[in-house]
Design a protein around this motif. Structure first.
Motif, PDB file in Angstrom:
ATOM      1  N   LYS A 294      -1.921 -23.003 -32.111  1.00 22.11           N
ATOM      2  CA  LYS A 294      -1.708 -23.474 -30.746  1.00 22.11           C
ATOM      3  C   LYS A 294      -2.861 -23.017 -29.861  1.00 22.11           C
ATOM      4  O   LYS A 294      -3.359 -21.900 -29.982  1.00 22.11           O
ATOM      5  CB  LYS A 294      -0.386 -22.939 -30.182  1.00 22.11           C
ATOM      6  N   ARG A 295      -3.274 -23.890 -28.948  1.00 19.39           N
ATOM      7  CA  ARG A 295      -4.267 -23.504 -27.948  1.00 19.39           C
ATOM      8  C   ARG A 295      -3.613 -22.594 -26.910  1.00 19.39           C
ATOM      9  O   ARG A 295      -2.378 -22.536 -26.802  1.00 19.39           O
ATOM     10  CB  ARG A 295      -4.843 -24.740 -27.251  1.00 19.39           C
ATOM     11  N   ASP A 296      -4.447 -21.898 -26.153  1.00 17.42           N
ATOM     12  CA  ASP A 296      -3.908 -20.988 -25.137  1.00 17.42           C
ATOM     13  C   ASP A 296      -3.000 -21.722 -24.156  1.00 17.42           C
ATOM     14  O   ASP A 296      -1.937 -21.215 -23.783  1.00 17.42           O
ATOM     15  CB  ASP A 296      -5.055 -20.309 -24.376  1.00 17.42           C
ATOM     16  N   ASP A 297      -3.422 -22.923 -23.736  1.00  9.70           N
ATOM     17  CA  ASP A 297      -2.612 -23.666 -22.771  1.00  9.70           C
ATOM     18  C   ASP A 297      -1.282 -24.104 -23.379  1.00  9.70           C
ATOM     19  O   ASP A 297      -0.254 -24.172 -22.684  1.00  9.70           O
ATOM     20  CB  ASP A 297      -3.382 -24.865 -22.218  1.00  9.70           C
ATOM     21  N   GLU A 298      -1.286 -24.386 -24.681  1.00 11.53           N
ATOM     22  CA  GLU A 298      -0.034 -24.762 -25.357  1.00 11.53           C
ATOM     23  C   GLU A 298       0.900 -23.560 -25.461  1.00 11.53           C
ATOM     24  O   GLU A 298       2.128 -23.716 -25.351  1.00 11.53           O
ATOM     25  CB  GLU A 298      -0.340 -25.315 -26.752  1.00 11.53           C
ATOM     26  N   ILE A 299       0.333 -22.389 -25.651  1.00  6.04           N
ATOM     27  CA  ILE A 299       1.155 -21.176 -25.704  1.00  6.04           C
ATOM     28  C   ILE A 299       1.803 -20.935 -24.352  1.00  6.04           C
ATOM     29  O   ILE A 299       3.011 -20.637 -24.264  1.00  6.04           O
ATOM     30  CB  ILE A 299       0.303 -19.973 -26.119  1.00  6.04           C
ATOM     31  N   MET A 300       1.039 -21.082 -23.285  1.00  7.12           N
ATOM     32  CA  MET A 300       1.606 -20.853 -21.954  1.00  7.12           C
ATOM     33  C   MET A 300       2.689 -21.882 -21.635  1.00  7.12           C
ATOM     34  O   MET A 300       3.689 -21.561 -20.997  1.00  7.12           O
ATOM     35  CB  MET A 300       0.501 -20.878 -20.904  1.00  7.12           C
ATOM     36  N   ALA A 301       2.508 -23.101 -22.115  1.00 10.18           N
ATOM     37  CA  ALA A 301       3.550 -24.120 -21.927  1.00 10.18           C
ATOM     38  C   ALA A 301       4.799 -23.748 -22.713  1.00 10.18           C
ATOM     39  O   ALA A 301       5.934 -23.923 -22.233  1.00 10.18           O
ATOM     40  CB  ALA A 301       3.032 -25.488 -22.358  1.00 10.18           C
ATOM     41  N   LEU A 302       4.618 -23.226 -23.928  1.00 13.09           N
ATOM     42  CA  LEU A 302       5.744 -22.771 -24.739  1.00 13.09           C
ATOM     43  C   LEU A 302       6.522 -21.672 -24.027  1.00 13.09           C
ATOM     44  O   LEU A 302       7.755 -21.583 -24.151  1.00 13.09           O
ATOM     45  CB  LEU A 302       5.231 -22.258 -26.084  1.00 13.09           C
ATOM     46  N   LEU A 303       5.816 -20.860 -23.252  1.00 12.90           N
ATOM     47  CA  LEU A 303       6.452 -19.761 -22.520  1.00 12.90           C
ATOM     48  C   LEU A 303       7.021 -20.206 -21.174  1.00 12.90           C
ATOM     49  O   LEU A 303       7.528 -19.381 -20.412  1.00 12.90           O
ATOM     50  CB  LEU A 303       5.438 -18.633 -22.288  1.00 12.90           C
ATOM     51  N   GLY A 304       6.924 -21.498 -20.895  1.00 12.79           N
ATOM     52  CA  GLY A 304       7.429 -21.999 -19.614  1.00 12.79           C
ATOM     53  C   GLY A 304       6.487 -21.730 -18.461  1.00 12.79           C
ATOM     54  O   GLY A 304       6.905 -21.710 -17.303  1.00 12.79           O
ATOM     55  N   ARG A 305       5.177 -21.575 -18.770  1.00 10.76           N
ATOM     56  CA  ARG A 305       4.182 -21.262 -17.742  1.00 10.76           C
ATOM     57  C   ARG A 305       3.003 -22.229 -17.847  1.00 10.76           C
ATOM     58  O   ARG A 305       1.843 -21.812 -17.848  1.00 10.76           O
ATOM     59  CB  ARG A 305       3.720 -19.811 -17.893  1.00 10.76           C
ATOM     60  N   ALA A 306       3.322 -23.503 -17.931  1.00  8.83           N
ATOM     61  CA  ALA A 306       2.283 -24.523 -18.075  1.00  8.83           C
ATOM     62  C   ALA A 306       1.307 -24.455 -16.908  1.00  8.83           C
ATOM     63  O   ALA A 306       1.709 -24.317 -15.741  1.00  8.83           O
ATOM     64  CB  ALA A 306       2.916 -25.911 -18.156  1.00  8.83           C
ATOM     65  N   GLY A 307       0.023 -24.553 -17.226  1.00  2.99           N
ATOM     66  CA  GLY A 307      -1.007 -24.555 -16.191  1.00  2.99           C
ATOM     67  C   GLY A 307      -1.469 -23.177 -15.763  1.00  2.99           C
ATOM     68  O   GLY A 307      -2.389 -23.068 -14.952  1.00  2.99           O
ATOM     69  N   VAL A 308      -0.850 -22.109 -16.286  1.00  4.48           N
ATOM     70  CA  VAL A 308      -1.225 -20.741 -15.923  1.00  4.48           C
ATOM     71  C   VAL A 308      -2.218 -20.207 -16.953  1.00  4.48           C
ATOM     72  O   VAL A 308      -1.977 -20.316 -18.161  1.00  4.48           O
ATOM     73  CB  VAL A 308       0.013 -19.818 -15.863  1.00  4.48           C
ATOM     74  N   HIS A 309      -3.330 -19.638 -16.483  1.00  2.00           N
ATOM     75  CA  HIS A 309      -4.295 -19.033 -17.398  1.00  2.00           C
ATOM     76  C   HIS A 309      -3.653 -17.784 -18.004  1.00  2.00           C
ATOM     77  O   HIS A 309      -3.050 -16.975 -17.295  1.00  2.00           O
ATOM     78  CB  HIS A 309      -5.564 -18.654 -16.630  1.00  2.00           C
ATOM     79  N   PRO A 310      -3.776 -17.574 -19.326  1.00  2.00           N
ATOM     80  CA  PRO A 310      -3.036 -16.477 -19.964  1.00  2.00           C
ATOM     81  C   PRO A 310      -3.597 -15.086 -19.687  1.00  2.00           C
ATOM     82  O   PRO A 310      -2.866 -14.101 -19.794  1.00  2.00           O
ATOM     83  CB  PRO A 310      -3.145 -16.801 -21.454  1.00  2.00           C
ATOM     84  N   GLU A 311      -4.871 -15.001 -19.350  1.00  2.67           N
ATOM     85  CA  GLU A 311      -5.480 -13.672 -19.213  1.00  2.67           C
ATOM     86  C   GLU A 311      -4.813 -12.866 -18.102  1.00  2.67           C
ATOM     87  O   GLU A 311      -4.621 -13.356 -16.991  1.00  2.67           O
ATOM     88  CB  GLU A 311      -6.977 -13.800 -18.932  1.00  2.67           C
ATOM     89  N   GLY A 312      -4.453 -11.637 -18.416  1.00  5.03           N
ATOM     90  CA  GLY A 312      -3.890 -10.740 -17.417  1.00  5.03           C
ATOM     91  C   GLY A 312      -2.420 -10.925 -17.135  1.00  5.03           C
ATOM     92  O   GLY A 312      -1.839 -10.180 -16.343  1.00  5.03           O
ATOM     93  N   ARG A 313      -1.772 -11.898 -17.787  1.00  4.78           N
ATOM     94  CA  ARG A 313      -0.396 -12.256 -17.431  1.00  4.78           C
ATOM     95  C   ARG A 313       0.661 -11.507 -18.227  1.00  4.78           C
ATOM     96  O   ARG A 313       1.857 -11.801 -18.083  1.00  4.78           O
ATOM     97  CB  ARG A 313      -0.197 -13.766 -17.627  1.00  4.78           C
TER      98      ARG A 313
END
Length: 338
Positions: free
Chosen positions: A145-164
């Motif tokens: 999965k791409r980083d953006d797909e992971i964030m979407a899986l976590l219910g955080r679509a559109g959020v950059h994963p770094e620092g979160r």
């Protein structure tokens, strides 16, 4: 009259026998409850599936190598302990010498085998992904999965994963998903960031919680000395107020990405990227690492003072200077000589 007396005698005798039988049964049950059982191989692995009651768990106990007791003893003990209907689903480890009472308490409390992951301060998201992929028994549902797909899986679509994701220790049941660990860490960061923002110094040059998170990530990467974090944050806060460039190497390194080979060169400082704080003013566009609670608090409440520069001394700490002339002397003392 004699018949009545004989009846009473028989009744008392029967009552006494019943009481004695009850006492013996109680003592026998108590002995069974506290009797260490042979477990081979040890520890035994036991899986309680959804819908499993004690009648289904008992054969699994024996199949796992746990020897001792008859079904009626286990069932009677479970009823006596009030645990017959309180068995939790999950994976359990049963040590050699465990008693029936201890085993039932473990099953009733849901003391399952858990996978532990400690997210360390300063980690980048790509490092976190690699660490999660290497944990034995953890289902890596993040793979491919791409980083953006992971964030979407976590219910955080559109959020950059770094620092979160907040550095801390997290647990999931055995065979749990990597995404479950990330959800916990993301929720923890939400709470920690909200707390830091609520407690921030109103004079801090930060417009939003996201800016606080970005500054905290830079502070986290600049020093491992806890007592220095507010001072580091103070330098950057003053630079932001004055419109000075932050000129922080960790941000430049983050912009280089996987091409970074451990050595930052002059050409790296001159090559413009969104994260090059030598070529661009203000904060970088996203965090550059996972900041811990101390870095968040430092960014929220930077130390007051007049210092605008700092240089590493080589022992994990820094020397702070208020003027560029002082800073050049410190660089000559601690950097050029090395």
């Amino acid at each position: 009259m004699a018949k009545s007396s004989s009846w009473r005698t028989r009744f008392l005798l029967l009552a006494m026998l019943a009481a004695l039988a009850g006492l013996l049964a109680y003592l026998h049950l108590a002995d069974f409850a506290d009797r260490p059982l042979s477990v081979s191989p040890a520890p035994a692995a036991l899986t309680v599936a959804p819908g499993d009651g004690l009648n289904k768990v008992l054969p699994k106990l024996r199949a796992a190598g746990i020897r001792g007791g008859m079904d009626w003893q286990w069932q009677l003990l479970a009823r006596r302990m009030g645990m017959a209907g309180r068995i939790h689903v999950g994976d359990y480890e049963i040590a050699d010498g465990s008693t029936p009472a201890a085993i039932l308490r473990k099953l009733a409390s849901g003391d399952t085998v858990r996978i532990r992951y400690t997210l360390v301060e300063g980690r980048a998201f790509r490092q976190v992904r690699a660490e999660l992929a290497g944990i034995p028994g953890l289902q890596n549902d993040l793979a491919d999965k791409r980083d953006d797909e992971i964030m979407a899986l976590l219910g955080r679509a559109g959020v950059h994963p770094e620092g979160r994701f907040l550095p801390d220790t997290y647990f999931v049941p055995k065979s749990g998903n990597a995404s479950d660990l990330l959800r916990q860490a993301a929720a923890a960061m939400d709470a920690a960031l909200a707390e830091a923002w609520q407690q921030r110094d109103p004079a801090a040059p930060l417009k939003s919680p996201d800016e606080l998170l970005i500054l905290a990530s830079i502070v986290e990467k600049e020093t491992g000395a806890a007592h220095e974090r507010p001072q580091i944050a103070g330098v950057f806060a003053r630079r932001l107020r004055l419109g000075m460039r932050l000129q922080t190497d960790p941000s430049v390194i983050y912009g280089i990405g996987e091409r970074y080979d451990g050595d930052i060169r002059t050409r790296d400082l001159r090559t413009d990227t969104p994260y090059n704080t030598y070529t661009r003013a203000g904060l970088p566009p996203t965090p550059i690492a996972m900041p811990g609670r101390a870095a968040l608090q430092a960014a929220a409440r930077p130390a007051p003072g007049d210092t605008l520069y700092f240089v590493a001394t080589g022992n994990g700490e820094h020397v702070f200077s208020a003027t560029y002339a002082e800073h050049k002397k410190a660089v000559a003392t601690y950097q050029l000589k090395r």
